[in-house]
Design a protein around this motif. Structure first.
Motif, PDB file in Angstrom:
ATOM      1  N   SER A 295     -22.422  -7.364 -19.587  1.00  0.00           N
ATOM      2  CA  SER A 295     -22.706  -6.006 -19.129  1.00  0.00           C
ATOM      3  C   SER A 295     -22.741  -5.059 -20.322  1.00  0.00           C
ATOM      4  O   SER A 295     -21.854  -5.083 -21.176  1.00  0.00           O
ATOM      5  CB  SER A 295     -21.636  -5.545 -18.149  1.00  0.00           C
ATOM      6  OG  SER A 295     -21.747  -4.148 -17.968  1.00  0.00           O
ATOM      7  N   LEU A 296     -23.774  -4.232 -20.366  1.00  0.00           N
ATOM      8  CA  LEU A 296     -23.853  -3.229 -21.444  1.00  0.00           C
ATOM      9  C   LEU A 296     -23.674  -1.825 -20.877  1.00  0.00           C
ATOM     10  O   LEU A 296     -24.027  -0.837 -21.513  1.00  0.00           O
ATOM     11  CB  LEU A 296     -25.211  -3.326 -22.157  1.00  0.00           C
ATOM     12  CG  LEU A 296     -25.529  -4.621 -22.893  1.00  0.00           C
ATOM     13  CD1 LEU A 296     -26.885  -4.515 -23.582  1.00  0.00           C
ATOM     14  CD2 LEU A 296     -24.453  -4.952 -23.925  1.00  0.00           C
ATOM     15  N   ARG A 297     -23.120  -1.755 -19.658  1.00  0.00           N
ATOM     16  CA  ARG A 297     -23.037  -0.439 -19.020  1.00  0.00           C
ATOM     17  C   ARG A 297     -22.154   0.527 -19.788  1.00  0.00           C
ATOM     18  O   ARG A 297     -22.326   1.739 -19.720  1.00  0.00           O
ATOM     19  CB  ARG A 297     -22.552  -0.597 -17.578  1.00  0.00           C
ATOM     20  CG  ARG A 297     -23.716  -0.921 -16.663  1.00  0.00           C
ATOM     21  CD  ARG A 297     -23.326  -1.767 -15.491  1.00  0.00           C
ATOM     22  NE  ARG A 297     -22.488  -1.052 -14.544  1.00  0.00           N
ATOM     23  CZ  ARG A 297     -22.158  -1.526 -13.348  1.00  0.00           C
ATOM     24  NH1 ARG A 297     -22.606  -2.704 -12.971  1.00  0.00           N
ATOM     25  NH2 ARG A 297     -21.383  -0.854 -12.551  1.00  0.00           N
ATOM     26  N   ASP A 298     -21.193  -0.034 -20.534  1.00  0.00           N
ATOM     27  CA  ASP A 298     -20.302   0.852 -21.300  1.00  0.00           C
ATOM     28  C   ASP A 298     -20.901   1.249 -22.652  1.00  0.00           C
ATOM     29  O   ASP A 298     -20.252   1.895 -23.468  1.00  0.00           O
ATOM     30  CB  ASP A 298     -18.939   0.180 -21.514  1.00  0.00           C
ATOM     31  CG  ASP A 298     -19.064  -1.186 -22.168  1.00  0.00           C
ATOM     32  OD1 ASP A 298     -20.202  -1.698 -22.287  1.00  0.00           O
ATOM     33  OD2 ASP A 298     -18.024  -1.757 -22.553  1.00  0.00           O
ATOM     34  N   CYS A 299     -22.163   0.872 -22.902  1.00  0.00           N
ATOM     35  CA  CYS A 299     -22.784   1.210 -24.186  1.00  0.00           C
ATOM     36  C   CYS A 299     -23.630   2.484 -24.096  1.00  0.00           C
ATOM     37  O   CYS A 299     -24.218   2.913 -25.091  1.00  0.00           O
ATOM     38  CB  CYS A 299     -23.671   0.065 -24.667  1.00  0.00           C
ATOM     39  SG  CYS A 299     -22.745  -1.423 -25.041  1.00  0.00           S
ATOM     40  N   ALA A 300     -23.722   3.073 -22.907  1.00  0.00           N
ATOM     41  CA  ALA A 300     -24.586   4.247 -22.745  1.00  0.00           C
ATOM     42  C   ALA A 300     -24.081   5.421 -23.582  1.00  0.00           C
ATOM     43  O   ALA A 300     -22.911   5.468 -23.958  1.00  0.00           O
ATOM     44  CB  ALA A 300     -24.654   4.646 -21.280  1.00  0.00           C
ATOM     45  N   GLY A 301     -24.980   6.333 -23.888  1.00  0.00           N
ATOM     46  CA  GLY A 301     -24.623   7.511 -24.683  1.00  0.00           C
ATOM     47  C   GLY A 301     -25.871   8.332 -24.924  1.00  0.00           C
ATOM     48  O   GLY A 301     -26.963   7.955 -24.489  1.00  0.00           O
TER      49      GLY A 301
ATOM     50  N   HIS B  92     -28.817  -9.419 -16.750  1.00  0.00           N
ATOM     51  CA  HIS B  92     -27.478  -9.392 -16.161  1.00  0.00           C
ATOM     52  C   HIS B  92     -27.474  -8.293 -15.099  1.00  0.00           C
ATOM     53  O   HIS B  92     -27.453  -7.109 -15.422  1.00  0.00           O
ATOM     54  CB  HIS B  92     -26.467  -9.099 -17.282  1.00  0.00           C
ATOM     55  CG  HIS B  92     -25.044  -9.170 -16.860  1.00  0.00           C
ATOM     56  ND1 HIS B  92     -24.415 -10.347 -16.550  1.00  0.00           N
ATOM     57  CD2 HIS B  92     -24.096  -8.204 -16.714  1.00  0.00           C
ATOM     58  CE1 HIS B  92     -23.149 -10.103 -16.230  1.00  0.00           C
ATOM     59  NE2 HIS B  92     -22.936  -8.803 -16.328  1.00  0.00           N
ATOM     60  N   GLY B  93     -27.516  -8.698 -13.836  1.00  0.00           N
ATOM     61  CA  GLY B  93     -27.709  -7.740 -12.746  1.00  0.00           C
ATOM     62  C   GLY B  93     -26.564  -6.756 -12.575  1.00  0.00           C
ATOM     63  O   GLY B  93     -25.460  -6.973 -13.075  1.00  0.00           O
ATOM     64  N   VAL B  94     -26.840  -5.691 -11.837  1.00  0.00           N
ATOM     65  CA  VAL B  94     -25.831  -4.627 -11.702  1.00  0.00           C
ATOM     66  C   VAL B  94     -24.639  -5.048 -10.849  1.00  0.00           C
ATOM     67  O   VAL B  94     -23.578  -4.453 -10.935  1.00  0.00           O
ATOM     68  CB  VAL B  94     -26.443  -3.332 -11.118  1.00  0.00           C
ATOM     69  CG1 VAL B  94     -27.279  -2.625 -12.143  1.00  0.00           C
ATOM     70  CG2 VAL B  94     -27.240  -3.612  -9.871  1.00  0.00           C
ATOM     71  N   GLY B  95     -24.798  -6.068 -10.016  1.00  0.00           N
ATOM     72  CA  GLY B  95     -23.671  -6.529  -9.201  1.00  0.00           C
ATOM     73  C   GLY B  95     -22.832  -7.588  -9.887  1.00  0.00           C
ATOM     74  O   GLY B  95     -21.886  -8.123  -9.307  1.00  0.00           O
ATOM     75  N   GLU B  96     -23.171  -7.892 -11.128  1.00  0.00           N
ATOM     76  CA  GLU B  96     -22.485  -8.959 -11.865  1.00  0.00           C
ATOM     77  C   GLU B  96     -21.217  -8.430 -12.538  1.00  0.00           C
ATOM     78  O   GLU B  96     -21.092  -7.223 -12.758  1.00  0.00           O
ATOM     79  CB  GLU B  96     -23.420  -9.515 -12.948  1.00  0.00           C
ATOM     80  CG  GLU B  96     -24.656 -10.205 -12.398  1.00  0.00           C
ATOM     81  CD  GLU B  96     -24.334 -11.553 -11.782  1.00  0.00           C
ATOM     82  OE1 GLU B  96     -23.766 -12.402 -12.482  1.00  0.00           O
ATOM     83  OE2 GLU B  96     -24.648 -11.751 -10.591  1.00  0.00           O
TER      84      GLU B  96
ATOM     85  N   CYS C 290     -18.663  -9.987 -17.743  1.00  0.00           N
ATOM     86  CA  CYS C 290     -19.245 -11.083 -18.524  1.00  0.00           C
ATOM     87  C   CYS C 290     -19.200 -12.331 -17.643  1.00  0.00           C
ATOM     88  O   CYS C 290     -18.271 -12.496 -16.857  1.00  0.00           O
ATOM     89  CB  CYS C 290     -18.426 -11.284 -19.796  1.00  0.00           C
ATOM     90  SG  CYS C 290     -19.163 -12.456 -20.932  1.00  0.00           S
ATOM     91  N   VAL C 291     -20.187 -13.189 -17.765  1.00  0.00           N
ATOM     92  CA  VAL C 291     -20.257 -14.342 -16.869  1.00  0.00           C
ATOM     93  C   VAL C 291     -21.010 -15.485 -17.542  1.00  0.00           C
ATOM     94  O   VAL C 291     -21.822 -15.252 -18.443  1.00  0.00           O
ATOM     95  CB  VAL C 291     -20.937 -13.915 -15.539  1.00  0.00           C
ATOM     96  CG1 VAL C 291     -22.428 -13.677 -15.725  1.00  0.00           C
ATOM     97  CG2 VAL C 291     -20.701 -14.909 -14.424  1.00  0.00           C
ATOM     98  N   ILE C 292     -20.688 -16.712 -17.133  1.00  0.00           N
ATOM     99  CA  ILE C 292     -21.417 -17.878 -17.652  1.00  0.00           C
ATOM    100  C   ILE C 292     -22.256 -18.486 -16.533  1.00  0.00           C
ATOM    101  O   ILE C 292     -21.714 -18.868 -15.489  1.00  0.00           O
ATOM    102  CB  ILE C 292     -20.430 -18.954 -18.186  1.00  0.00           C
ATOM    103  CG1 ILE C 292     -19.801 -18.518 -19.493  1.00  0.00           C
ATOM    104  CG2 ILE C 292     -21.132 -20.295 -18.367  1.00  0.00           C
ATOM    105  CD1 ILE C 292     -20.755 -18.475 -20.671  1.00  0.00           C
TER     106      ILE C 292
END
Lengths: 452, 89
Positions: A29-35, A205-209, A212-214
């Motif tokens: 997830s890269l959701r915490d990379c926004a800015g 990597h979908g929004v419901g994921e 981190c996942v394998i």
């Protein structure tokens, strides 16, 4: 103890029938990379991917060595970049593709997926920017894969997005004309895209994921083909049973590797994708399985029925072997990546129309198909619309990965090298769809009762 | 860790002795042996325990592979789990 024949059979599958784990894909997830500052966001993306997936390739290699089973690809998928980048003050998202490309090279994965926008119902500002950035992003990077979801069964088909993607594909091909339009091989247009697909080029990597996942993709068309050789002339009941048994074994191995990778990397296990994914190598072909069922060539009448049986039996056999099944799960029919498909196209027996019919009953869609370089954007959009309609109406994933090979015509062959293989340029319909595509708007979601 | 060692090559005198000496030197305990001749090839499968081997598994695998080549045999070692997964429910 496991008996000697079982051990030798397993090793024979690995040594001689191309049994392998096709990919271990880490979803991040890269959701915490926004800015707001694009440069800062690009750096955050690079840092997060390289830190989270630092041990992915090494761990994959260790597992490969210990179990003696090849793991062909180690890959990374990320949150759709349109969402991560949307808060940035830039219109050109190529900078994020560069960050992903650098990260992929640093950790040693051959593809990174997620330069993605989900626009089945409409565009946000970030979606439009991302789609416009795709041609440059793919032309200027080596390992980044892009995908755009233009339709779902619940939302219908976004025909504005379909039109736009025809133009994007043409532009991407033009920017990489020196390499046969290679950028297009890294771009997938989806209907009903799935959030946990481990296979490229369509992985994101979908929004419901989770964070981190394998996810693991298994394969083994060669194993299925050899198993069917022992059932020559038998009725289809036997054929289906044989495929189920083989798929079960292959998937059990995938589950084992997925569990082991998840444990060692300290990342939750997501799904095993039960797919039959061919490679250009001889004996690793989905087309040859269909031919083994009694067709002189894939594309002959009967191909769709054969593929339907194969696809269903693979799922039935695989589903019990894994605790969580997901992704695309089914047979892939990428033309350029399958020696049998290439032969059939070159002999004129397999056409785009037949491939389209085949996509009604198998996983994914028109995959790795080269068409003449002078094919118009509207025609490509119309091909996408047809494929999306199949997915939307049948409640399944479909996709288009098409390459209008620059300066090439029917009969020429585009060579992409490696796993992407070689694509003979196929003819498209002589009719025109320009006015159809020019309409824009949305095709409404289909009715799901009164089905016929 | 339990693992399966597979040895394949042309049949001749002393193969079992050579392979078991090699395993003994590495501290690998042999739990079971099964052997046959398949299409003129000597084929031996051993169930072993590698708990007493001090190094990483990959190193052991490489050692066996290299020494196997020296004696013109193919020797590979794989964790037992893969066969269990494929052949047992």
């Amino acid at each position: 103890m496991i008996n000697i024949n079982e051990i030798l059979e397993t090793n024979d599958m690995i040594d001689n029938r191309h049994l392998d784990i096709r990919t271990i894909t880490m979803g991040i997830s890269l959701r915490d990379c926004a800015g707001s500052d694009a440069k800062v966001v690009a750096d955050k993306i690079y840092d997060k991917v390289t830190k989270t997936a630092a041990n992915l390739v090494k761990t994959g290699g260790d597992i490969e060595r210990e179990f003696g089973i090849p793991i062909v690809n180690k890959r990374v998928s990320v949150t759709p970049i349109a969402m991560v980048a949307e808060s940035c003050d830039t219109e050109d998202y190529t900078i994020f593709a560069h960050a992903l490309d650098r990260a992929a090279k640093e950790i040693g994965v051959n593809f990174i997926g997620g330069f993605t926008a989900l626009v089945h119902k409409g565009f946000t500002v970030g979606d439009t920017r991302l789609i416009r950035s795709i041609p440059r992003a793919l032309a200027e990077t080596e390992r980044v894969c892009a995908s755009v979801n233009v339709a779902t069964t619940r939302a219908g088909i976004n025909m504005d997005a379909v039109r736009m993607m025809g133009e994007v594909i043409k532009e991407a091909a033009d920017l990489t004309s020196a390499t046969g339009g290679f950028a297009c091989a890294k771009l997938v247009v989806f209907a009903n895209a799935v959030e946990d697909n481990p296979f490229m080029a369509g992985a994101f990597h979908g929004v419901g994921e989770p964070e981190c996942v394998i996810n693991v993709g298994v394969s083994g068309p060669g194993v299925v083909k050899v198993a069917l050789e022992a059932a020559k002339g038998q009725p289809f009941d036997v054929v289906a049973d044989t495929i189920k048994k083989t798929a079960f074994r292959v998937t059990r191995m995938g589950q084992l590797v997925a569990r082991e990778a998840s444990l060692r990397l300290g990342v939750p296990f997501g799904i095993v994708d039960l797919s039959l994914a061919p490679t250009p190598a001889e004996g690793d072909s989905v087309a040859e399985i269909l031919e083994e069922m009694g067709l002189t060539s894939v594309g002959a009448h009967g191909t769709t029925a054969a593929l339907a049986l194969l696809n269903d039996a693979v799922k039935k056999g695989g589903v019990m072997a894994s605790s969580h099944v997901g992704g695309l799960s089914g047979a892939f029919i990428p033309v350029s990546e399958d020696a049998g498909m290439i032969r059939a196209v070159q002999s004129g027996i397999l056409t785009i129309e037949k491939l389209e019919a085949m996509t009604c009953v198998c996983s994914v869609g028109l995959d790795m198909i080269a068409v003449p370089g002078d094919t118009s954007a509207a025609t490509i959009s119309a091909i996408i619309a047809d494929e999306a309609a199949i997915g939307v109406v049948n409640n399944k994933t479909t996709a288009v990965r098409i390459i209008p090979a620059p300066n090439m015509g029917v009969g020429d062959v585009v060579d992409f090298g490696g796993l992407l293989g070689t694509a003979p340029v196929m003819p498209v319909s002589g009719g025109f769809s320009d006015e159809f595509i020019a309409r824009g708007g949305r095709i409404p979601a289909p009715l799901h009762s009164l089905r016929n | 860790m339990r693992a399966i060692v597979t040895v394949v090559g042309n049949d001749r005198v002393g193969i079992i002795a050579e392979v078991s000496t090699l395993l003994a030197q590495s501290g690998v305990n042999i739990l079971d042996i099964s052997q046959t001749v398949l299409q003129e090839f000597f084929t031996m499968v051993m169930l072993v325990d590698t708990a007493a081997y001090s190094g990483p598994f990959a190193e052991l695998a490489e050692l066996l592979e290299t020494r196997g080549r020296d004696i013109a045999m193919s020797i590979r070692i794989q964790r037992e789990d893969i066969f269990e997964a494929m052949h047992r429910i």
